[in-house]
Design a protein around this motif. Structure first.
Motif, mmCIF file in Angstrom:
data_model
loop_
_atom_site.group_PDB
_atom_site.id
_atom_site.type_symbol
_atom_site.label_atom_id
_atom_site.label_comp_id
_atom_site.label_asym_id
_atom_site.label_seq_id
_atom_site.Cartn_x
_atom_site.Cartn_y
_atom_site.Cartn_z
ATOM 1 N N ASP A 135 0.819 -1.201 -0.134
ATOM 2 C CA ASP A 135 -0.116 0.100 -0.030
ATOM 3 C C ASP A 135 0.782 1.397 -0.054
ATOM 4 O OD1 ASP A 135 -2.462 1.325 0.222
ATOM 5 O OD2 ASP A 135 -1.788 1.877 2.152
ATOM 6 N N ILE A 136 1.914 1.235 0.813
ATOM 7 C CA ILE A 136 2.897 2.476 0.964
ATOM 8 C C ILE A 136 3.348 2.575 -0.530
ATOM 9 C CG2 ILE A 136 5.059 3.333 2.064
ATOM 10 C CD1 ILE A 136 4.078 1.864 4.698
ATOM 11 N N ALA A 137 4.037 1.622 -1.033
ATOM 12 C CA ALA A 137 4.666 1.555 -2.208
ATOM 13 C C ALA A 137 3.867 2.029 -3.475
ATOM 14 C CB ALA A 137 5.387 0.404 -2.672
ATOM 15 N N ASN A 138 2.687 1.779 -3.257
ATOM 16 C CA ASN A 138 1.647 1.724 -4.304
ATOM 17 C C ASN A 138 1.155 3.189 -4.607
ATOM 18 O OD1 ASN A 138 0.433 0.592 -6.469
ATOM 19 N ND2 ASN A 138 -1.363 0.250 -5.794
ATOM 20 N N LYS A 139 1.568 4.029 -3.494
ATOM 21 C CA LYS A 139 1.109 5.410 -3.635
ATOM 22 C C LYS A 139 1.980 6.278 -4.152
ATOM 23 C CE LYS A 139 -1.871 5.393 0.164
ATOM 24 N NZ LYS A 139 -2.003 4.899 1.971
ATOM 25 N N LYS A 180 16.044 -1.229 -15.708
ATOM 26 C CA LYS A 180 16.329 0.040 -16.723
ATOM 27 C C LYS A 180 15.029 0.389 -17.758
ATOM 28 C CE LYS A 180 20.228 0.928 -19.821
ATOM 29 N NZ LYS A 180 21.639 0.214 -20.108
ATOM 30 N N ASP A 181 14.711 -0.531 -18.008
ATOM 31 C CA ASP A 181 13.192 -0.278 -19.251
ATOM 32 C C ASP A 181 12.043 0.374 -18.099
ATOM 33 O OD1 ASP A 181 14.621 -1.050 -21.089
ATOM 34 O OD2 ASP A 181 13.881 -3.041 -20.975
ATOM 35 N N ALA A 182 11.934 -0.330 -16.882
ATOM 36 C CA ALA A 182 10.792 0.168 -15.944
ATOM 37 C C ALA A 182 10.956 1.758 -15.556
ATOM 38 C CB ALA A 182 10.752 -0.507 -14.836
ATOM 39 N N ILE A 183 12.282 1.969 -15.367
ATOM 40 C CA ILE A 183 12.659 3.515 -15.028
ATOM 41 C C ILE A 183 12.336 4.263 -16.321
ATOM 42 C CG2 ILE A 183 14.572 4.891 -14.300
ATOM 43 C CD1 ILE A 183 15.612 2.493 -12.670
ATOM 44 N N ALA A 184 13.130 3.950 -17.474
ATOM 45 C CA ALA A 184 12.941 4.605 -18.685
ATOM 46 C C ALA A 184 11.820 4.925 -19.138
ATOM 47 C CB ALA A 184 13.854 4.256 -19.735
ATOM 48 N N THR A 243 8.444 10.648 -7.428
ATOM 49 C CA THR A 243 8.501 9.665 -6.389
ATOM 50 C C THR A 243 8.452 8.257 -6.915
ATOM 51 O OG1 THR A 243 5.997 9.372 -6.400
ATOM 52 C CG2 THR A 243 6.801 11.067 -4.779
ATOM 53 N N ALA A 244 9.063 7.254 -6.197
ATOM 54 C CA ALA A 244 9.261 5.942 -6.534
ATOM 55 C C ALA A 244 9.390 5.092 -5.188
ATOM 56 C CB ALA A 244 10.424 5.646 -7.376
ATOM 57 N N ALA A 245 9.179 3.987 -5.345
ATOM 58 C CA ALA A 245 9.498 2.919 -4.214
ATOM 59 C C ALA A 245 10.065 1.749 -4.786
ATOM 60 C CB ALA A 245 8.128 2.459 -3.693
ATOM 61 N N ILE A 246 10.787 1.244 -4.009
ATOM 62 C CA ILE A 246 11.728 -0.332 -4.497
ATOM 63 C C ILE A 246 11.273 -1.252 -3.148
ATOM 64 C CG2 ILE A 246 13.935 -1.340 -4.636
ATOM 65 C CD1 ILE A 246 14.916 1.597 -5.637
ATOM 66 N N LEU A 247 10.637 -2.153 -3.748
ATOM 67 C CA LEU A 247 10.314 -3.290 -2.666
ATOM 68 C C LEU A 247 11.300 -4.522 -2.946
ATOM 69 C CD1 LEU A 247 6.797 -3.524 -1.475
ATOM 70 C CD2 LEU A 247 7.795 -5.798 -1.908
ATOM 71 N N THR A 248 11.987 -5.075 -1.897
ATOM 72 C CA THR A 248 12.513 -6.231 -1.981
ATOM 73 C C THR A 248 12.306 -7.152 -0.969
ATOM 74 O OG1 THR A 248 14.567 -5.018 -0.730
ATOM 75 C CG2 THR A 248 14.524 -4.972 -2.971
ATOM 76 N N ARG A 295 1.829 -7.630 -8.705
ATOM 77 C CA ARG A 295 1.616 -7.167 -10.085
ATOM 78 C C ARG A 295 0.227 -6.599 -10.607
ATOM 79 N NH1 ARG A 295 4.308 -9.583 -14.204
ATOM 80 N NH2 ARG A 295 5.029 -11.260 -12.763
ATOM 81 N N LYS A 296 -0.657 -7.214 -10.105
ATOM 82 C CA LYS A 296 -2.102 -6.915 -9.988
ATOM 83 C C LYS A 296 -2.434 -5.555 -9.557
ATOM 84 C CE LYS A 296 -4.287 -11.602 -10.504
ATOM 85 N NZ LYS A 296 -4.486 -12.635 -9.680
ATOM 86 N N ILE A 297 -1.868 -5.024 -8.566
ATOM 87 C CA ILE A 297 -2.363 -3.741 -8.079
ATOM 88 C C ILE A 297 -1.394 -2.415 -8.638
ATOM 89 C CG2 ILE A 297 -3.009 -4.610 -5.664
ATOM 90 C CD1 ILE A 297 -0.725 -3.371 -4.460
ATOM 91 N N GLY A 298 -0.550 -3.084 -9.639
ATOM 92 C CA GLY A 298 0.044 -2.205 -10.346
ATOM 93 C C GLY A 298 1.398 -1.820 -10.434
ATOM 94 N N PHE A 299 2.270 -2.769 -9.644
ATOM 95 C CA PHE A 299 3.723 -2.515 -9.535
ATOM 96 C C PHE A 299 4.281 -3.135 -10.843
ATOM 97 C CE2 PHE A 299 3.130 -2.601 -5.034
ATOM 98 C CZ PHE A 299 4.153 -2.266 -4.495
#
Lengths: 245, 245
Positions: free
Chosen positions: B159-163, B180-184, B191-196, B211-215
């Motif tokens: 939820d935090i990342a998706n905002k 690389k492509d995702a950033i380009a 704003t951005a979020a990185i989830l690991t 994936r379903k919620i838009g990541f």
């Protein structure tokens, strides 16, 4: 999949024999007959194998397929780092730069290095670093184990770096080019070197020397990076910019 | 130049009072009347000051100039990391991501997290991480101290990342886009979020949910990165690609 390195190697006629510490490790992993493993020759080839026999202290495996290791970057990058004061920082450089695709790691002594180990001390350190590099190479799926070494002098480090197509000198002040531009201007390269300083950075004369013999003197943004972070950041940027990340 | 953070702050009429632990630190640094220091308000403004008075437990300084802190990146990036098993790995994530420009660091518990501290344990950890973040922010010249927190659930982390404008999910397998492509493709973002994930990575259902919620589900090259390395590598790539390195 469990990964082993067999440098030099006991591979003959499609059968391969794992012995010594690796065989011990196979035991710890509880590998059984029929299990799949990857045995890398340390020279960018992965042998995908099936275990066929386990005996006291030895594991025999049959090569199913030999393929180029997919993890090796197209750019061979040498990391040259001023020896940090704290041992954990050099360990960190070795582990993280191996994970991130370095081909070779060289520590050197420059003007502001506080640690000044003697030859014997350095030799012990190199052995330790080499073990860390092997561990990290296995874990990250590398096709080589980066060689780790220590050279006494800054001049020697300059010489090693200068033999690559793109010798980069990371510096925190003065007349510099952005790392991004230095990489872009180099175009398609096969070798590069990243040179970073110890905790206290470089003396101005050291940067001047590097500039004169053809290094690109680079800035890495406005944040001050620790001596153990700088090589990793530069390497990651290089891998990213050259399509290896 | 010595750097202090004064969040909230005792700045009034161009004079500023350093007290408590920071005053102690000034003593350790042997600062004298006339010395220059930078006092950051923790909100991206640096006050360049001259020390005018040193008394028992207090240091008074006069603001010479107030400027935007040059170290703050144009992209506000939140790091969300699955809580590692080993404490030193989370410490490492906080220190290195602060140095590398993260704006916020959030630990979460996902399916494969081995460490499952209770609320009290987490609270103590957060305090420790926050101190590490402050230390790293000072050392690297940041204009903010990244807030470090821990949320209980993976869903909360999503939820935090998706905002943010660009929620990135680092995953080691399956259908992915190159980082690389995702950033380009994201173009100009603020704003951005990185989830690991933790040591064991993510469950497939966790990646599917993201994936379903838009990541964007991202690959970071062919080398397998440790759980404490992955956030730093992705952050460095993002900073590099957005002109913040």
């Amino acid at each position: 999949m469990p990964r082993f390195f067999m440098v030099g190697s006991n591979i003959a006629g499609g059968t391969l024999l794992i012995t010594g510490a690796d065989a011990e490790h196979a035991k710890v992993l509880r590998l059984k007959i029929g299990d799949r493993i990857i045995v890398c020759d340390g020279d960018k080839t992965d042998h995908h194998c099936t275990i066929t026999k386990i005996s006291h202290g030895e594991v025999e495996a049959e090569v199913v397929e030999s393929v180029p290791c997919p993890a090796e970057p197209s750019v061979r990058c040498t990391i040259l780092a001023g020896l940090p004061k704290q041992g954990e920082r050099s360990d960190y450089i070795v582990q993280k730069c191996t994970e991130s695709g370095a081909s070779e790691i060289v520590f050197f002594l420059s003007q502001r290095c506080v640690a000044k180990p003697d030859a014997k001390g350095l030799e012990k350190k190199v052995q330790r670093w080499q073990r860390i590099a092997e561990e990290a190479a296995k874990q990250s799926g590398r096709g080589i184990i980066p060689a780790v070494s220590a050279v006494g002098s800054f001049a020697e480090a300059l010489d090693i770096a200068n033999k690559t197509e793109l010798p980069l000198f990371m510096y925190e002040t003065g007349d510099r080019v952005e790392l991004k531009d230095a990489i872009a201007e180099a175009g398609s390269i096969r070798t590069a070197a990243i040179l970073t300083g110890p905790e206290g950075g470089f003396e101005p004369f050291e940067a001047e020397l590097a500039r004169k013999i053809g290094f690109r003197i680079c800035a890495m943004g406005p944040r001050i990076l620790r001596c153990e972070t700088a090589p990793l950041t530069a390497l990651t940027a290089l891998m990213f910019a050259t399509g290896n990340l």
